[in-house]
Write an enzyme that holds these catalytic residues in place. Structure first.
Site, mmCIF file in Angstrom:
data_model
loop_
_atom_site.group_PDB
_atom_site.id
_atom_site.type_symbol
_atom_site.label_atom_id
_atom_site.label_comp_id
_atom_site.label_asym_id
_atom_site.label_seq_id
_atom_site.Cartn_x
_atom_site.Cartn_y
_atom_site.Cartn_z
ATOM 1 N N ALA A 79 -23.709 8.972 -43.080
ATOM 2 C CA ALA A 79 -24.132 9.959 -44.072
ATOM 3 C C ALA A 79 -25.575 9.660 -44.492
ATOM 4 O O ALA A 79 -26.101 8.582 -44.217
ATOM 5 C CB ALA A 79 -23.209 9.885 -45.284
ATOM 6 N N GLN A 81 -26.710 8.854 -47.262
ATOM 7 C CA GLN A 81 -26.762 7.651 -48.110
ATOM 8 C C GLN A 81 -25.948 6.507 -47.516
ATOM 9 O O GLN A 81 -25.374 5.686 -48.246
ATOM 10 C CB GLN A 81 -26.286 7.981 -49.530
ATOM 11 C CG GLN A 81 -27.332 8.698 -50.372
ATOM 12 C CD GLN A 81 -28.614 7.878 -50.522
ATOM 13 O OE1 GLN A 81 -28.581 6.654 -50.641
ATOM 14 N NE2 GLN A 81 -29.747 8.556 -50.505
ATOM 15 N N SER A 82 -25.869 6.440 -46.203
ATOM 16 C CA SER A 82 -25.064 5.402 -45.550
ATOM 17 C C SER A 82 -25.601 3.999 -45.830
ATOM 18 O O SER A 82 -26.764 3.698 -45.533
ATOM 19 C CB SER A 82 -25.069 5.654 -44.043
ATOM 20 O OG SER A 82 -24.569 4.533 -43.352
ATOM 21 N N ASN A 83 -24.732 3.146 -46.352
ATOM 22 C CA ASN A 83 -25.077 1.735 -46.509
ATOM 23 C C ASN A 83 -25.098 1.045 -45.146
ATOM 24 O O ASN A 83 -25.889 0.144 -44.911
ATOM 25 C CB ASN A 83 -24.039 1.029 -47.393
ATOM 26 C CG ASN A 83 -23.935 1.671 -48.752
ATOM 27 O OD1 ASN A 83 -24.888 1.675 -49.512
ATOM 28 N ND2 ASN A 83 -22.767 2.241 -49.048
ATOM 29 N N CYS A 85 -25.996 2.338 -42.285
ATOM 30 C CA CYS A 85 -27.261 2.615 -41.584
ATOM 31 C C CYS A 85 -28.396 1.766 -42.146
ATOM 32 O O CYS A 85 -29.201 1.218 -41.388
ATOM 33 C CB CYS A 85 -27.592 4.108 -41.675
ATOM 34 S SG CYS A 85 -26.495 5.116 -40.642
#
Ligand SMILES: *Cc1c(COP(=O)(O)O)cnc(C)c1O
Length: 333
Positions: A79, A81-83, A85
């Site tokens: 997403a 706001q992916s942590n 990534c």
């Protein structure tokens, strides 16, 4: 034999990226505010790499495999706001590898939270519209190949058999920290792409099942949680095979609580708002709006509904995510 598999796990190919072991702490003021069992916390929000989180553990195993495959470029998805990534971008930077991220949605007018950090960490971002779980990966991998790179695909959330082994090792780490006199009876955490859950279940089996492992489901599915259970089960079994552990997980054995998904992934409601504020104001610890805020809200609800005996001791596994708080100011204020 368990000792053989524990040794295989210990010796499995990995690189060091995190500050491990992460601390374990009691939460006296938080526990008192709920007037229920003793609650403890495992601080995987402090794994060290670019604001931490649970994906650092998985990346120690995944990127060791990437290096063994002579990769020069890491590709993953998530997403906006992916942590996961953000932690992958940080790990790639640390190892001198390029990083491409396939993010769900469209480019926002300004970068905030994890997305800002992805950019600072030098990742190349591709906007994927509705495809936040890496549906467009084949096209991107083919492009990178034809441009002369050797890309390595890290699955959505870092959840495959390697990511699962990392969390089996994490449970062994916790067990060693707690020692023989461990009073912890229950472990509760946010479950979303599957490998944290699968790894904790596998680790628990390796140790003779000292804990009850309960995942709080984060991501709503139109088809119920049956396919997610199947997926976690497969991860457990694939990872068990990698360390020659003779165990067959049944989906029905898994404790996955899907009562707290609300309006779906990333939709913040009163459950998350209350949990974030209560943890912040009793212990000075930040949980995040998408994963740990929801899981902690679930734990609070379980305590209030007397789902734990007074003599129980519950460990909340903090999987990170606080950088996303800055992207959710409107739903948190
Ligand atoms: C990814 C993530 C989780 C879920 O872990 P999975 O292994 O994907 O189930 C929980 N909390 C945070 C903060 C995460 O980033």
């Amino acid at each position: 034999m368990t000792t053989h598999s524990l040794e295989q796990l210990r010796q499995f190919n990995k690189i060091s990226l995190g500050f491990l072991p992460t601390p374990v702490m009691a939460l006296p003021r938080f526990s008192k505010a709920l007037d229920g069992p003793a609650i403890w916390i495992k601080r995987d929000d402090n794994t060290g790499l670019a604001m931490g989180g649970n994906k650092v553990r998985k990346l120690e195993f995944l990127l060791a495999d990437a290096i063994a495959n002579q990769a020069d470029t890491i590709v993953t998805a998530g997403a906006a706001q992916s942590n996961h990534c953000r932690q992958t971008a940080a790990a790639a930077a640390r190892l001198g590898l390029r990083c491409h991220l396939l993010l769900g949605g469209e480019a926002p007018p300004s970068k905030q939270g994890n997305l800002l950090l992805d950019d600072l960490l030098g990742a190349q971002i591709h906007w994927a519209g509705d495809n936040r779980k890496g549906e467009d990966v084949d096209t991107l991998m083919a492009e990178l190949h034809s441009a002369g790179h050797n890309p390595y695909w890290v699955p959505y959330g870092g959840s495959n058999a390697l990511g699962t082994l990392a969390f089996a090792a994490a449970l062994v780490e916790l067990n060693q920290q707690l020692g023989q006199k461990s009073a912890i009876s229950d472990i509760v955490f946010a479950s979303s792409s599957g490998a944290t859950h699968a790894g904790l279940v596998l680790g628990n089996e390796l140790l003779g099942c000292p804990y009850r492992i309960t995942g709080i489901n984060i991501d709503k599915s139109e088809h119920g949680d049956g396919s997610f259970r199947q997926y976690i089960m497969q991860l457990v079994n694939q990872a068990a095979e990698l360390i020659e552990f003779d165990f067959e997980c049944q989906a029905s054995q898994l404790e996955l609580d899907s009562a707290y998904v609300g309006d779906g992934y990333g939709v913040v409601a009163e459950l998350e708002r209350e949990a974030i504020r209560l943890m912040a104001q009793t212990e000075g610890i930040l949980v995040d709006p998408v994963y740990t805020g929801r899981a902690l809200g679930g734990l609070i609800d379980k305590v209030r509904n007397q789902q734990y005996a007074d003599e129980a001791a519950v460990l909340f596994w903090h999987t990170g995510g606080a950088p996303a708080l800055f992207a959710y100011q409107e739903s948190l204020g």
